[in-house]
Structure formats: C-alpha cells, structure tokens
Design a protein around this motif. Structure first.
Motif, PDB file in Angstrom:
ATOM      1  N   ASP A 152      54.353  38.773  37.529  1.00 13.45           N
ATOM      2  CA  ASP A 152      54.271  37.500  36.815  1.00 13.45           C
ATOM      3  C   ASP A 152      52.974  36.766  37.138  1.00 13.45           C
ATOM      4  N   HIS A 208      58.980  44.359  32.976  1.00 16.34           N
ATOM      5  CA  HIS A 208      59.795  44.414  34.191  1.00 16.34           C
ATOM      6  C   HIS A 208      60.678  45.662  34.180  1.00 16.34           C
ATOM      7  N   SER A 267      50.265  38.443  35.277  1.00 16.96           N
ATOM      8  CA  SER A 267      50.369  38.163  33.852  1.00 16.96           C
ATOM      9  C   SER A 267      49.800  36.798  33.524  1.00 16.96           C
ATOM     10  N   ARG A 268      50.096  35.846  34.389  1.00 15.73           N
ATOM     11  CA  ARG A 268      49.614  34.505  34.116  1.00 15.73           C
ATOM     12  C   ARG A 268      48.085  34.473  34.130  1.00 15.73           C
ATOM     13  N   THR A 317      66.424  38.516  33.854  1.00 12.30           N
ATOM     14  CA  THR A 317      66.167  37.273  33.114  1.00 12.30           C
ATOM     15  C   THR A 317      66.999  37.189  31.851  1.00 12.30           C
ATOM     16  N   ALA A 361      57.299  40.413  28.807  1.00 11.44           N
ATOM     17  CA  ALA A 361      57.562  40.329  30.242  1.00 11.44           C
ATOM     18  C   ALA A 361      58.834  41.090  30.594  1.00 11.44           C
ATOM     19  N   GLU A 362      59.819  40.940  29.741  1.00  8.10           N
ATOM     20  CA  GLU A 362      61.102  41.612  29.983  1.00  8.10           C
ATOM     21  C   GLU A 362      60.926  43.130  29.932  1.00  8.10           C
ATOM     22  N   LYS A 374      57.826  36.467  26.138  1.00  6.65           N
ATOM     23  CA  LYS A 374      59.082  36.677  26.844  1.00  6.65           C
ATOM     24  C   LYS A 374      59.541  38.133  26.723  1.00  6.65           C
ATOM     25  N   LEU A 433      58.054  41.860  41.239  1.00  4.87           N
ATOM     26  CA  LEU A 433      58.208  41.089  40.012  1.00  4.87           C
ATOM     27  C   LEU A 433      57.418  39.783  40.091  1.00  4.87           C
ATOM     28  N   ARG A 434      57.424  39.158  41.264  1.00  8.47           N
ATOM     29  CA  ARG A 434      56.603  37.958  41.418  1.00  8.47           C
ATOM     30  C   ARG A 434      55.136  38.277  41.186  1.00  8.47           C
TER      31      ARG A 434
END
Lengths: 203, 203
Positions: free
Chosen positions: B95, B184, B98-99, B201, B180-181, B177, B91-92
DNA sequence: CTGCAACCTTGACAAGGTGTAAGAGATGAC
DNA sequence: GTCATCTCTTACACCTTGTCAAGGTTGCAG
C-alpha cells in the motif's frame, strides 16, 4: 508516392515492404533505438522509400511488432488451446509464447513497453490476450482455476509474469529452465489452480 | 563548470540543482519525453545550466528517478516492515508503494522501463527491492510464505505485479480499489501464503 | 515490345533534439 | 570588497525525423 497496395502494381512494392519489415525486426531486436536510416540501409533501400511505405517511425515499429505478434499467435494456435485440461493447455501456451519471445528478446522487452498510446498497445496485444483469456475462462468454468479474480486481470498478470521471466533470463539472473519453472508455478498459483502439480518438470 | 558540490560554494548551485530535479520530476511525470530545454525552462534555468549539473539527459532522468525512489523508500520504512506478521507487513508495504507510485504514474510506468542498461535498472530498484526481500524472506522463515520459489524471483514478481496494477488503473480498466484488491490476492497467492485471508478488505 | 503508371532513388530542406565550447556577467563566501 | 564559483548568452557541430520535387527504373497491360 504511397504504394496503394490494393490496385495495379505491387510486385516489387510488396517485396520492398517485406524487406523493410524484415530488416526492422532484425535490427530493432538488437538495437531498439535504431534509426530509420539504419533500417533502410539494412533493407537495401533508401530512407525515403521507407517513408513511402510507412508514414512515420512509430508506425513502422507498430508494423514490425505486428509481424512478431502474428508469429506468436501462430505458435499459440499450434499449441492446441482447446484440447485437454485447461491447465495443460495453459502451460503449452506459455511455452509456445516463451519460445517466440525468446527469439526476439530485446524487441519485446523494450519496444513493447515504450508504446505511447495505452489503447494502441492494448489492441496490439489483443490477439495474444484473447487466446490467453479463452483458456483461462475455460479453466474457471470447469473449476480448474479459481474464479474470484477477473479474467482480464489474470490475463494481464500472466503476460506480465511472462515478461518478468524473460527479463530475468536476459539479465542473466536465471537460467531458461529455472525461469520456466518459476513462471509455471507462479502462474498456476495466481490462477488458484486446484491440485497444483506445483512443478511437473522438477523432481 | 561542473559545480563541485563538495567544496567551497554551493548555496545557489544546490538550489539550482534542486529546482532542476523538481521540474524534471514534475514535467517527466506528465510527458516522459520532455526535452532538456523544457525541463530547464520549467526550472527557471538555461539548458546549459542543466548540463552543468548533469552530464547527459539520461543521467538527469536517473537522478530524477532516484529522487522518487528515495521517497518510496521513506514511505516503505515508515510502514514498519519488521513488526507483526510478515503478511501484514507485506500488505502495508504494498500500500505504501502504491501510494507513492500513484503520485508518479507516468514517470514510473514509462521511464523505469526504457532504461538502457539492465544492471543500472537493477541498481536503481535495489533499495526498494531490498526491503521487499527482507519481508519476503522473513515470511518464508516463519513459514507464513511458501519457500519453494526463490526470494529474488518473488521480489521481481511482486514489483512487476505492482506495475501491472498501476497500469490497469492508468489505462482506466480497473478502479484503484479493485486493483489493490487484485494485487493483494495475487501477491499472496504467488507467495503461497498460508491461510490466505484471500481478501481482507472485501466482503 | 512498347507505353505508362507505379515505384524507387537522389538531393535538398526545415525543424528540433543532444551535447560542447568560450566569454561575459551575476552571486555568494570569506 | 574581492575572488572563486556559478549562471547566462551565443554559437557551433551533429544526428534524427519528416517533407518535397524531379528524374530514373521497373513491371504489367495491351
């Protein structure tokens, strides 16, 4: 110059249009960057005639994609979306799509992703996506699929996974059988299918 | 003509090369079909100077993509792939990717999919894919992830799902948001993650 | 079967893109 | 300060898209 298509004389015009679209699908499938001239030549027609029927190269590609799209939709409709468990219907639908997509590998893999306009692309896939959404929603309502993820997202994911499987096949990294199996398993998992037969075709 | 890059004089040559790549990334990100001349102008350089550093337009695009790729790899490495549970590491990693991807939406969404050569594309994504594969394999070995699907397929699927999420954001169909959810949840489901926190989250 | 509108074709053109080449000028390393 | 290296200017050949005009064909109506 532009054939009016609705009025007086359209026998040979329609024939030309069909020949052009036919050649476009055939050529673009093996060489997505084929020039308008090459397409015209393959259709036994002049470049200017192509421009008489389609105002720009992009619109020609759009029309060619629509033709393939119609074929896919027909195959999907023949798969019986509304009969039996949603899980089974979905797998039939995936197989039907795979068969059509397998017939136009390059065209779908390349062209459909270099569309310029996001909502044009969305519209083009709409008929396909609608049928997918119908099955997915039905499965969510009957409890076969988990309902936490939105149908729209799941539709996008399913289409994407189909493209991924096709890509792996085209790249020679997976056999058609392996890819179909992985695709089935993956889609069912994402959908949160209850009692996932997990792999009905395998051992 | 071609700067030799390895030998005698490369101070301003290196500077030019960097300026060109910089401008290429910047321009291509907003307009993927920018001409070589436009890129050269944005870099404060002549078109021929660009051709002195990169033999063809395609190689320039490749170099620009490689630069972005390096940035993504750096971000991934900073995420600590080998520490903690594989699920958390994954998950890290998502993210972090994604960034980086969010910083170059058009470039990644468009260009990376109109690559001509399938194995060239595969090579370009190799550094990213390797890190993903490492985490996925670790998770499979520890039993956190299901082992029935091959790591290669799962890597391809994860990257693809990331692209899909980015696409939904770009098209304005999902918020960052939500995307991303959904990403995941979907990735964890495909991986067959045990005890899927499902949505750490959310509520 | 004749006329006419619709259609196709030929030929030419402008604009813009990629890639190549040669020679003069600027710049940095030593 | 010299010289190899890099950049710039100018020019070219080629391909592709898109447009235009004029002349030849074809098919449908009457």
């Amino acid at each position: 110059m532009t054939p009016r298509q609705t009025s007086h004389r359209r026998a040979d015009a329609q024939r030309s249009r069909a020949a052009i679209l036919d050649a476009a699908v055939r050529l673009l499938n093996t060489r997505p960057d084929a020039s308008v001239e090459a397409i015209a030549a393959a259709a036994g027609v002049t470049r200017q005639t192509v421009y008489a029927h389609f105002p720009s190269r992009e619109q020609l590609l759009t029309a060619a994609l629509d033709r393939v799209s119609e074929e896919a939709v027909a195959a999907m409709d023949a798969a019986g979306l509304d009969t039996g468990p949603a899980t089974d219907a979905l797998l039939r639908l995936l197989d039907a799509s795979s068969r059509t997509a397998g017939r136009y590998p390059v065209l779908l893999q390349k062209i459909s992703q270099l569309t310029v306009d996001p909502h044009t692309d969305h519209d083009r896939h709409a008929p396909v996506a609608d049928r997918l959404r119908r099955v997915i929603q039905r499965g969510q309502e009957t409890g076969e699929f988990d309902g936490r993820l939105s149908p729209d997202w799941l539709v996008a994911v399913t289409i994407t996974l189909g493209h991924t499987a096709g890509g792996e096949i085209d790249a020679g990294r997976m056999s058609g059988k392996d890819a179909a199996e992985a695709l089935h398993t993956s889609v069912l998992r994402v959908l949160g299918a209850v009692a996932p037969a997990e792999d009905p075709t395998g051992e």
